[in-house]
Design an enzyme around this catalytic site. Structure first.
Site, PDB file in Angstrom:
ATOM      1  N   HIS A 100       0.879  -1.173   0.000  1.00  0.00           N
ATOM      2  CA  HIS A 100       0.000   0.000   0.000  1.00  0.00           C
ATOM      3  C   HIS A 100       0.921   1.230   0.000  1.00  0.00           C
ATOM      4  O   HIS A 100       2.007   1.188   0.600  1.00  0.00           O
ATOM      5  CB  HIS A 100      -0.830   0.129   1.275  1.00  0.00           C
ATOM      6  CG  HIS A 100      -1.762  -0.992   1.573  1.00  0.00           C
ATOM      7  ND1 HIS A 100      -1.367  -2.131   2.218  1.00  0.00           N
ATOM      8  CD2 HIS A 100      -3.100  -1.133   1.372  1.00  0.00           C
ATOM      9  CE1 HIS A 100      -2.413  -2.932   2.393  1.00  0.00           C
ATOM     10  NE2 HIS A 100      -3.479  -2.359   1.879  1.00  0.00           N
ATOM     11  N   ASP A 103       2.177   1.998   3.409  1.00  0.00           N
ATOM     12  CA  ASP A 103       3.119   1.061   4.058  1.00  0.00           C
ATOM     13  C   ASP A 103       4.547   1.502   3.804  1.00  0.00           C
ATOM     14  O   ASP A 103       5.405   1.379   4.666  1.00  0.00           O
ATOM     15  CB  ASP A 103       3.077  -0.359   3.446  1.00  0.00           C
ATOM     16  CG  ASP A 103       1.720  -0.967   3.374  1.00  0.00           C
ATOM     17  OD1 ASP A 103       0.885  -0.628   4.202  1.00  0.00           O
ATOM     18  OD2 ASP A 103       1.519  -1.803   2.469  1.00  0.00           O
ATOM     19  N   GLU A 267      -9.100 -13.802  -1.589  1.00  0.00           N
ATOM     20  CA  GLU A 267      -8.321 -14.084  -0.360  1.00  0.00           C
ATOM     21  C   GLU A 267      -8.998 -15.187   0.439  1.00  0.00           C
ATOM     22  O   GLU A 267     -10.204 -15.140   0.706  1.00  0.00           O
ATOM     23  CB  GLU A 267      -8.194 -12.806   0.467  1.00  0.00           C
ATOM     24  CG  GLU A 267      -7.473 -13.048   1.792  1.00  0.00           C
ATOM     25  CD  GLU A 267      -6.981 -11.780   2.457  1.00  0.00           C
ATOM     26  OE1 GLU A 267      -6.594 -10.825   1.735  1.00  0.00           O
ATOM     27  OE2 GLU A 267      -6.970 -11.738   3.696  1.00  0.00           O
ATOM     28  N   HIS A 270     -10.904 -14.171   3.617  1.00  0.00           N
ATOM     29  CA  HIS A 270     -12.110 -13.407   3.287  1.00  0.00           C
ATOM     30  C   HIS A 270     -13.212 -14.336   2.794  1.00  0.00           C
ATOM     31  O   HIS A 270     -14.389 -14.124   3.073  1.00  0.00           O
ATOM     32  CB  HIS A 270     -11.803 -12.367   2.209  1.00  0.00           C
ATOM     33  CG  HIS A 270     -10.832 -11.310   2.635  1.00  0.00           C
ATOM     34  ND1 HIS A 270     -10.408 -10.312   1.794  1.00  0.00           N
ATOM     35  CD2 HIS A 270     -10.193 -11.091   3.818  1.00  0.00           C
ATOM     36  CE1 HIS A 270      -9.551  -9.516   2.428  1.00  0.00           C
ATOM     37  NE2 HIS A 270      -9.407  -9.988   3.655  1.00  0.00           N
TER      38      HIS A 270
HETATM   39  C1  XUL Z   1      -7.541  -6.601   4.352  1.00  0.00           C
HETATM   40  C2  XUL Z   1      -6.711  -7.036   3.210  1.00  0.00           C
HETATM   41  C3  XUL Z   1      -5.864  -5.973   2.611  1.00  0.00           C
HETATM   42  C4  XUL Z   1      -5.777  -6.025   1.126  1.00  0.00           C
HETATM   43  C5  XUL Z   1      -5.026  -4.884   0.523  1.00  0.00           C
HETATM   44  O1  XUL Z   1      -8.262  -7.609   4.931  1.00  0.00           O
HETATM   45  O2  XUL Z   1      -6.728  -8.177   2.818  1.00  0.00           O
HETATM   46  O3  XUL Z   1      -4.596  -6.037   3.190  1.00  0.00           O
HETATM   47  O4  XUL Z   1      -5.181  -7.212   0.693  1.00  0.00           O
HETATM   48  O5  XUL Z   1      -5.573  -3.667   0.859  1.00  0.00           O
HETATM   49 CO    CO Z   2      -5.761  -9.136   1.246  1.00  0.00          CO
END
Ligand code: XUL
Ligand code: CO
Length: 439
Positions: A100, A103, A267, A270
């Site tokens: 990011h 970061d 992800e 997620h």
């Molecule tokens: C948050 C997440 C983030 C994204 C990038 O849960 O996964 O780190 O991957 O913004």
């Molecule tokens: Co992520």
């Protein structure tokens, strides 16, 4: 200067090795299905957890010991940290990394200073990329940490915040392009709501659609040709995130006429928060031509939040690699370790153990998935299960050549469908275990 003087370059030593600082399965040059493991897996290390994670949690401050970091918000500290990051990427043989904007470089007193800080660190990132050959998988903008984003970024009720977010993405795109980033990610940090009584959902979604179109337009203007990726997540930090899962994202992209420009970054943690398996999310995205990249991690069955643990479960990595191979690979995306060491694993060497374990788990998953595919037994069973669609009435329906009246006439004549055949779930699960045993 070295930040990790006691850690050698991590090499492949084979499955019999007991050396925790060696790969047992990840052998970058090994050929699987005609491609090297390095090309299949396209590993990437995240800057945020690995170099900005402190180990803090809601009950206590950071525990991580990072001797190279002076703890300040100075640009010099950020530049030094960038050099340390590349030492770790190289020692782990990771071909990619991801960041990011916030970061890598500290915020300044205003946007102008913030952008200058970002450029000053990007100079070092560019130099280190050239020196080491490590490449940028994707860049993104952090539009969730600063208090200005308390109501969201593109979906904020405050139009100025939308404008600030736009300026931030414009800059992050420019830097991503400068560093040769192969993708650009949007994770909707606070793009959601806590309460519908104070929320105009339609307006917020329209604004998000507008925001993505502005990003597409700007990418075209500057010649950024990387993939745009949306990263679904159902909750955390908001109670409901607009990009809640793959299906919600794809529906949104269709509604706002963005399907040609975006794919998804799926992800694992997620997916499970959304009540799905990783394999479900990958198959859902892949079946619609929208599988772009993955954030590799895992949750904890007993905890209901985004624990972002390193992946270690061969069963899950096998499922993931089966889906990735099925859809022709992950490039120009990658297997990005969006994972963090536990608060108790506070020493620098833990960063190495964590990534080695994750890389090995994926390499083994790749080998198992390839063996399953090579034998064709699983695919043979799936093909047989759908064989009624290959000819006769099934082929006619798939070709769009049968009406309701045709189907009624067919069934009146036939009386009852051909007898059903078992789904054989238990046999198939045992079959998968057989490959796990043997690879
Ligand atoms: C948050 C997440 C983030 C994204 C990038 O849960 O996964 O780190 O991957 O913004
Ligand atoms: Co992520």
């Amino acid at each position: 200067m070295t930040a990790f003087p006691d850690i050698p370059k991590i090499e492949y030593e084979g499955p019999q090795s007991n050396n925790p600082l060696a790969f047992r399965w990840y052998n970058p040059e090994e050929i699987v299905e005609g491609k090297s493991m390095r090309e299949h897996l396209r590993f990437s290390i995240v800057y945020w957890h690995t170099f900005r994670g402190t180990g803090s949690d809601p009950f206590g401050p950071g525990t991580a010991v990072r001797p190279w970091d002076d703890g300040s918000d100075s640009v010099a500290n950020a530049q030094n940290r960038a050099r340390v990051a590349f030492e770790l990427f190289e020692k782990l043989q990771s071909p990619y990394y991801a960041f990011h904007d916030r970061d890598v470089a500290p915020e300044g007193a205003n946007l102008r200073e913030t952008n200058a800080n970002f450029d000053a660190v990007a100079d070092v990132l560019e130099e280190e990329q050239q020196r080491s050959g490590v490449k940028l998988l994707w860049g993104t903008a952090n539009m969730f940490s600063n208090p200005r984003f308390m109501h969201g970024a593109a979906t904020s009720c405050n139009a100025d915040v939308f404008a600030y977010a736009a300026a931030q993405v414009k800059k992050a795109l420019e830097v991503t392009m400068r560093l040769g980033g192969e993708n650009y990610v949007f994770w909707g940090g606070r793009e959601g709501y806590q309460n519908l009584f104070n929320t105009d959902m339609k307006r917020e979604l329209d604004h998000l659609g507008r925001f993505f179109h502005l990003a597409v337009d700007y990418a075209k203007e500057i010649g950024f040709t990387g993939n745009f990726l949306i990263e679904p997540k159902p909750k955390e930090p908001t109670k409901h995130q607009y990009d809640s899962d793959a299906a919600a994202c794809l529906n949104f992209l269709r509604q706002y006429d963005l399907m040609d420009h975006f794919k998804l970054n799926i992800e694992a943690n997620h997916a499970t928060l959304a009540g799905h398996s990783m394999m479900h999310e990958l198959d859902y995205a892949g079946s619609q031509g929208a599988l772009g990249s993955i954030d590799a991690n895992r949750g904890d069955l007993l905890l209901g939040w985004d624990t972002d643990q390193f992946p270690t479960d061969y069963y899950q990595t096998t499922e993931t690699m089966l889906a990735i191979l099925k859809y022709g690979g992950i490039a120009p995306g990658g297997v990005n370790f969006d994972a963090k060491v536990r608060r108790e694993s506070f020493e620098p060497i833990d960063l190495f153990y964590a990534h080695i374990g994750g890389m090995d788990a994926f390499a083994k998953g790749l080998k198992i998935a390839a063996a399953i595919r090579a034998d064709g037994e699983l695919q043979g069973l799936v093909d047989a299960r759908y064989s009624s669609w290959n000819s006769g009435i099934g082929a006619k329906i798939e070709a769009g050549a049968a009406t309701f009246a045709d189907l009624e006439a067919y069934m009146l004549e036939k009386g009852e469908p051909t007898a059903n055949v078992s789904g054989r779930q238990e046999m198939l699960e045992a079959l998968i275990n057989r490959y796990l045993d043997r690879c």
